[in-house]
Enzyme design. Structure first.
Site, PDB file in Angstrom:
ATOM      1  N   ASP A  32       0.818  -1.214   0.000  1.00 25.06           N
ATOM      2  CA  ASP A  32       0.000   0.000   0.000  1.00 25.06           C
ATOM      3  C   ASP A  32       0.855   1.269   0.000  1.00 25.06           C
ATOM      4  O   ASP A  32       0.427   2.326   0.448  1.00 25.06           O
ATOM      5  CB  ASP A  32      -0.951   0.000   1.209  1.00 25.06           C
ATOM      6  CG  ASP A  32      -0.207  -0.183   2.517  1.00 25.06           C
ATOM      7  OD1 ASP A  32       1.033  -0.357   2.473  1.00 25.06           O
ATOM      8  OD2 ASP A  32      -0.855  -0.145   3.579  1.00 25.06           O
ATOM      9  N   HIS A 239      24.686   4.182 -17.663  1.00 25.61           N
ATOM     10  CA  HIS A 239      23.530   4.414 -16.795  1.00 25.61           C
ATOM     11  C   HIS A 239      23.730   3.767 -15.420  1.00 25.61           C
ATOM     12  O   HIS A 239      22.816   3.167 -14.867  1.00 25.61           O
ATOM     13  CB  HIS A 239      22.244   3.907 -17.453  1.00 25.61           C
ATOM     14  CG  HIS A 239      21.820   4.748 -18.608  1.00 25.61           C
ATOM     15  ND1 HIS A 239      20.916   4.333 -19.559  1.00 25.61           N
ATOM     16  CD2 HIS A 239      22.190   5.997 -18.984  1.00 25.61           C
ATOM     17  CE1 HIS A 239      20.762   5.285 -20.469  1.00 25.61           C
ATOM     18  NE2 HIS A 239      21.521   6.301 -20.140  1.00 25.61           N
ATOM     19  N   ASP A 256      26.736  12.459 -12.661  1.00 25.38           N
ATOM     20  CA  ASP A 256      25.736  12.978 -13.602  1.00 25.38           C
ATOM     21  C   ASP A 256      24.458  13.139 -12.793  1.00 25.38           C
ATOM     22  O   ASP A 256      23.800  12.147 -12.456  1.00 25.38           O
ATOM     23  CB  ASP A 256      25.549  11.987 -14.767  1.00 25.38           C
ATOM     24  CG  ASP A 256      24.596  12.516 -15.830  1.00 25.38           C
ATOM     25  OD1 ASP A 256      23.855  13.486 -15.559  1.00 25.38           O
ATOM     26  OD2 ASP A 256      24.575  11.940 -16.933  1.00 25.38           O
ATOM     27  N   ASP A 267      20.674  19.123 -15.850  1.00 21.78           N
ATOM     28  CA  ASP A 267      21.344  17.863 -16.214  1.00 21.78           C
ATOM     29  C   ASP A 267      22.833  18.167 -16.362  1.00 21.78           C
ATOM     30  O   ASP A 267      23.262  18.675 -17.397  1.00 21.78           O
ATOM     31  CB  ASP A 267      20.728  17.338 -17.521  1.00 21.78           C
ATOM     32  CG  ASP A 267      21.308  16.005 -17.950  1.00 21.78           C
ATOM     33  OD1 ASP A 267      22.085  15.420 -17.184  1.00 21.78           O
ATOM     34  OD2 ASP A 267      20.969  15.556 -19.068  1.00 21.78           O
ATOM     35  N   HIS A 346      27.555   7.498 -27.453  1.00 24.12           N
ATOM     36  CA  HIS A 346      26.259   8.191 -27.320  1.00 24.12           C
ATOM     37  C   HIS A 346      26.282   9.515 -28.071  1.00 24.12           C
ATOM     38  O   HIS A 346      27.308   9.932 -28.610  1.00 24.12           O
ATOM     39  CB  HIS A 346      25.882   8.389 -25.842  1.00 24.12           C
ATOM     40  CG  HIS A 346      26.855   9.183 -25.016  1.00 24.12           C
ATOM     41  ND1 HIS A 346      26.947  10.550 -25.091  1.00 24.12           N
ATOM     42  CD2 HIS A 346      27.772   8.795 -24.094  1.00 24.12           C
ATOM     43  CE1 HIS A 346      27.867  10.975 -24.229  1.00 24.12           C
ATOM     44  NE2 HIS A 346      28.401   9.923 -23.622  1.00 24.12           N
ATOM     45  N   HIS A 350      20.856  16.590 -25.968  1.00 19.78           N
ATOM     46  CA  HIS A 350      19.414  16.403 -26.134  1.00 19.78           C
ATOM     47  C   HIS A 350      18.715  17.652 -25.636  1.00 19.78           C
ATOM     48  O   HIS A 350      19.289  18.437 -24.864  1.00 19.78           O
ATOM     49  CB  HIS A 350      18.947  15.162 -25.356  1.00 19.78           C
ATOM     50  CG  HIS A 350      19.425  15.134 -23.921  1.00 19.78           C
ATOM     51  ND1 HIS A 350      18.795  15.815 -22.913  1.00 19.78           N
ATOM     52  CD2 HIS A 350      20.509  14.548 -23.337  1.00 19.78           C
ATOM     53  CE1 HIS A 350      19.441  15.628 -21.764  1.00 19.78           C
ATOM     54  NE2 HIS A 350      20.503  14.869 -22.006  1.00 19.78           N
ATOM     55  N   HIS A 357      15.148  14.343 -20.976  1.00 16.98           N
ATOM     56  CA  HIS A 357      15.248  14.196 -22.435  1.00 16.98           C
ATOM     57  C   HIS A 357      13.947  14.796 -22.958  1.00 16.98           C
ATOM     58  O   HIS A 357      12.936  14.111 -23.077  1.00 16.98           O
ATOM     59  CB  HIS A 357      15.403  12.722 -22.842  1.00 16.98           C
ATOM     60  CG  HIS A 357      16.677  12.126 -22.308  1.00 16.98           C
ATOM     61  ND1 HIS A 357      16.875  10.776 -22.163  1.00 16.98           N
ATOM     62  CD2 HIS A 357      17.829  12.708 -21.877  1.00 16.98           C
ATOM     63  CE1 HIS A 357      18.098  10.556 -21.674  1.00 16.98           C
ATOM     64  NE2 HIS A 357      18.688  11.717 -21.489  1.00 16.98           N
ATOM     65  N   GLU A 380      27.233  17.137 -24.000  1.00 20.77           N
ATOM     66  CA  GLU A 380      27.795  16.161 -23.060  1.00 20.77           C
ATOM     67  C   GLU A 380      28.665  15.092 -23.707  1.00 20.77           C
ATOM     68  O   GLU A 380      28.366  13.906 -23.618  1.00 20.77           O
ATOM     69  CB  GLU A 380      26.663  15.498 -22.283  1.00 20.77           C
ATOM     70  CG  GLU A 380      25.516  14.965 -23.138  1.00 20.77           C
ATOM     71  CD  GLU A 380      24.453  14.272 -22.275  1.00 20.77           C
ATOM     72  OE1 GLU A 380      24.821  13.373 -21.519  1.00 20.77           O
ATOM     73  OE2 GLU A 380      23.280  14.648 -22.389  1.00 20.77           O
ATOM     74  N   TYR A 384      35.009   6.692 -22.757  1.00 21.44           N
ATOM     75  CA  TYR A 384      34.847   5.615 -21.786  1.00 21.44           C
ATOM     76  C   TYR A 384      35.780   4.474 -22.165  1.00 21.44           C
ATOM     77  O   TYR A 384      35.564   3.812 -23.191  1.00 21.44           O
ATOM     78  CB  TYR A 384      33.381   5.150 -21.765  1.00 21.44           C
ATOM     79  CG  TYR A 384      32.431   6.320 -21.661  1.00 21.44           C
ATOM     80  CD1 TYR A 384      32.121   6.891 -20.428  1.00 21.44           C
ATOM     81  CD2 TYR A 384      31.894   6.911 -22.820  1.00 21.44           C
ATOM     82  CE1 TYR A 384      31.291   8.001 -20.346  1.00 21.44           C
ATOM     83  CE2 TYR A 384      31.073   8.024 -22.739  1.00 21.44           C
ATOM     84  CZ  TYR A 384      30.770   8.567 -21.498  1.00 21.44           C
ATOM     85  OH  TYR A 384      29.962   9.669 -21.429  1.00 21.44           O
ATOM     86  N   ARG A 402      32.999  12.272 -18.633  1.00 17.30           N
ATOM     87  CA  ARG A 402      31.958  12.997 -19.378  1.00 17.30           C
ATOM     88  C   ARG A 402      31.859  14.388 -18.762  1.00 17.30           C
ATOM     89  O   ARG A 402      32.017  14.546 -17.544  1.00 17.30           O
ATOM     90  CB  ARG A 402      30.607  12.274 -19.305  1.00 17.30           C
ATOM     91  CG  ARG A 402      29.486  13.021 -20.008  1.00 17.30           C
ATOM     92  CD  ARG A 402      28.231  12.176 -20.302  1.00 17.30           C
ATOM     93  NE  ARG A 402      27.516  11.738 -19.111  1.00 17.30           N
ATOM     94  CZ  ARG A 402      27.548  10.515 -18.623  1.00 17.30           C
ATOM     95  NH1 ARG A 402      28.273   9.590 -19.216  1.00 17.30           N
ATOM     96  NH2 ARG A 402      26.872  10.192 -17.529  1.00 17.30           N
ATOM     97  N   GLU A 404      29.192  17.684 -18.970  1.00 19.84           N
ATOM     98  CA  GLU A 404      27.859  18.042 -19.494  1.00 19.84           C
ATOM     99  C   GLU A 404      27.385  19.369 -18.928  1.00 19.84           C
ATOM    100  O   GLU A 404      27.368  19.567 -17.712  1.00 19.84           O
ATOM    101  CB  GLU A 404      26.854  16.938 -19.117  1.00 19.84           C
ATOM    102  CG  GLU A 404      25.425  17.251 -19.515  1.00 19.84           C
ATOM    103  CD  GLU A 404      24.475  16.089 -19.274  1.00 19.84           C
ATOM    104  OE1 GLU A 404      24.731  15.288 -18.358  1.00 19.84           O
ATOM    105  OE2 GLU A 404      23.468  15.985 -20.009  1.00 19.84           O
TER     106      GLU A 404
HETATM  107  N1  GLY Z   1      21.404  12.228 -17.323  1.00 22.92           N
HETATM  108  C1  GLY Z   1      20.890  11.777 -18.531  1.00 22.92           C
HETATM  109  C2  GLY Z   1      21.641  12.297 -19.657  1.00 22.92           C
HETATM  110  O1  GLY Z   1      22.697  12.857 -19.472  1.00 22.92           O
HETATM  111  O2  GLY Z   1      21.199  12.254 -20.766  1.00 22.92           O
HETATM  112 MN    MN Z   2      22.049  14.655 -20.589  1.00 26.46          MN
HETATM  113 MN    MN Z   3      23.273  13.829 -17.678  1.00 26.31          MN
END
Ligand code: GLY
Ligand code: MN
Ligand code: MN
Length: 448
Positions: A32, A239, A256, A267, A346, A350, A357, A380, A384, A402, A404
């Site tokens: 619940d 991820h 991140d 982000d 990647h 975005h 996103h 970003e 890697y 990374r 970003e």
């Molecule tokens: N944190 C998700 C991305 O960087 O797209």
């Molecule tokens: Mn991002």
């Molecule tokens: Mn991110």
């Protein structure tokens, strides 16, 4: 802001149109216990209602049907004692500026009255099964009333593409909220750099980030998406969200994480040394990624396309991979054969807004969209190097970087919403050193 969004959507509707937008429902987590409530982004954009069980009905030129009606949970003394205040119909009209509002229980009946008058129906099918059933049942029932001179609308229109295009261009008010989300998130990253120590656990930095988001007023649990706190080779898992490993002297940690403020996301990714000082190979990789990010930022202006922004990072990373002795050959050849993809798999960014996103097209007529003032996107790039990659120099293995930032496209130079987050090597090392003289304030013993 919300009523202006409704008016803008009404401007896209024709005379004789009806539009329905369901809000999000509570979702059971276990037994619940429910997941924290998060409003559906489109519904939030049009209403500003932060309650479950909402429904928006917009009508254009349908006789005496109000242009905008919000259906929502009615006031209920007992339910409010247990679960908190409700806005109620009067509150929706007074505080959210609705022309009309009614208890959600009246929606099905009202739909049956209004539907026969509509020529077209704007409705997003396929993402809310209960809503789909309600709408289709109303349509089916009307089909049975043809001898009474009634029939359902002949044309169904999906509102999502129109709303996505509206959401792609941020208003001055939306930008203010995004600046706030960005500055809170910048502070959280800077604090993480200052408090990080070898031997701490990733989850301690995660808690520090979320504490900072919340104490500055970010929504619900504070974050816009599950935070990534990835030390050492965990940074090579794109991820990674377990955030439960100890952080070792000599490793980097990739964070991140972004807060969500009034439903608008930040982000940010930063990568910094756990002990406060980059090693030479870490620094070499970092400088390549930073150069790529700067190359993409340079093209973040009207006239450039989203694809060109990505290509600028790819070109710089490809060149960097030859300097790092990971790849040989010309940059053109590396790009043509896409051999860089083993270490950069990647995209470079975005759209960003109510969703991390965010809504909005990336291509039109097969061509990448051109950037325009009011758009907000992330930049970003990353590299890697998996820990067991035998094809690369040994000193690079296990390094993941990374960087970003969140960027508002203006008529001229881009506005980097997250510019306060340390990024140059010297700035990062300085931020890491900020509290070195003092003992760490997080002293919790982690249970292994
Ligand atoms: N944190 C998700 C991305 O960087 O797209
Ligand atoms: Mn991002
Ligand atoms: Mn991110």
């Amino acid at each position: 802001m919300f009523s202006r969004h409704r008016q803008a959507f009404l401007d896209h509707m024709q005379e004789g149109d009806l539009a329905l937008f369901p809000g999000a429902e509570l979702v059971t987590r276990n037994h619940d216990v429910e997941f924290p409530f998060r409003q559906h982004s489109d519904f939030w954009y049009l209403t500003g209602l932060r309650e479950p069980a909402g429904m928006l009905m917009l009508a254009k030129g349908l006789d005496e049907v109000p242009q905008e009606t919000l259906f929502l949970q009615p006031r209920d003394e007992l339910a409010e004692i247990w679960n908190g205040k409700r806005l109620g119909a009067e509150g929706a009209m007074e505080q959210l500026g609705f022309e009309a509002a009614a208890p959600i229980e009246e929606f099905t009946k009202r739909l049956a009255e209004v539907l026969p008058r509509a020529k077209r129906l704007w409705v997003s099918l396929g993402s809310n099964a209960a809503f789909d059933r309600t709408v289709l049942a109303a349509m089916t029932e009307l089909r049975g009333k043809i001898r009474l001179g009634q029939e359902p609308p002949q044309i169904l229109v999906d509102p999502r593409p129109e709303l996505a295009q509206m959401r792609l261009y941020k208003s001055a008010e939306e930008l203010e909220l995004m600046r706030r989300a960005a500055s809170i998130s910048s502070e959280a990253h800077t604090l993480a750099m200052a408090q990080c120590r070898p031997g701490m656990n990733e989850c301690e930095l995660e808690a520090l980030l979320h504490y900072t988001f919340r104490r500055h007023g970010c929504d619900d649990s504070g974050w816009a998406y599950p935070s990534i706190v990835a030390a050492g080779a965990n940074a090579c898992i794109l991820h990674y969200t377990n955030n439960d490993q100890p952080m070792h002297d000599g490793d980097l940690v990739l964070i991140d994480a972004g807060g969500e403020y009034r439903s608008y996301a930040a982000d940010i990714t930063r990568t910094f040394p756990v002990n406060g000082k980059f090693t030479a190979p870490q620094r070499d990789v970092y400088e390549v990624v930073l150069a790529a990010q700067k190359a993409s930022l340079e093209l973040s202006r009207p006239g450039c396309t989203h694809a060109q922004v990505h290509e600028a990072s790819v070109r710089t990373l490809a060149d960097g991979l030859t300097q790092l002795k990971v790849l040989e050959g010309s940059v053109d050849e590396i790009i043509e054969k896409q051999t860089y993809r083993r270490w950069y798999m990647h995209n470079t960014g975005h759209w960003l807004g109510l969703d991390v996103h965010d809504a909005g097209r990336y291509k039109e007529g097969g061509k990448s969209v051109e950037l325009e003032p009011g758009m907000v996107m992330t930049i970003e790039p990353g590299l890697y190097f998996q820990p067991h990659d035998e094809t690369i120099p040994a000193e690079l293995r296990g390094i993941g970087v990374r960087i970003e930032d969140d960027v508002h496209i203006t008529g001229g130079d881009p506005e980097i919403l997250t510019a306060a987050t340390p990024k140059e090597v010297a700035e990062v090392e300085e931020a890491c050193a900020a509290m070195r003289a003092e003992p760490p304030t997080l002293e919790t013993e982690m249970v292994s």
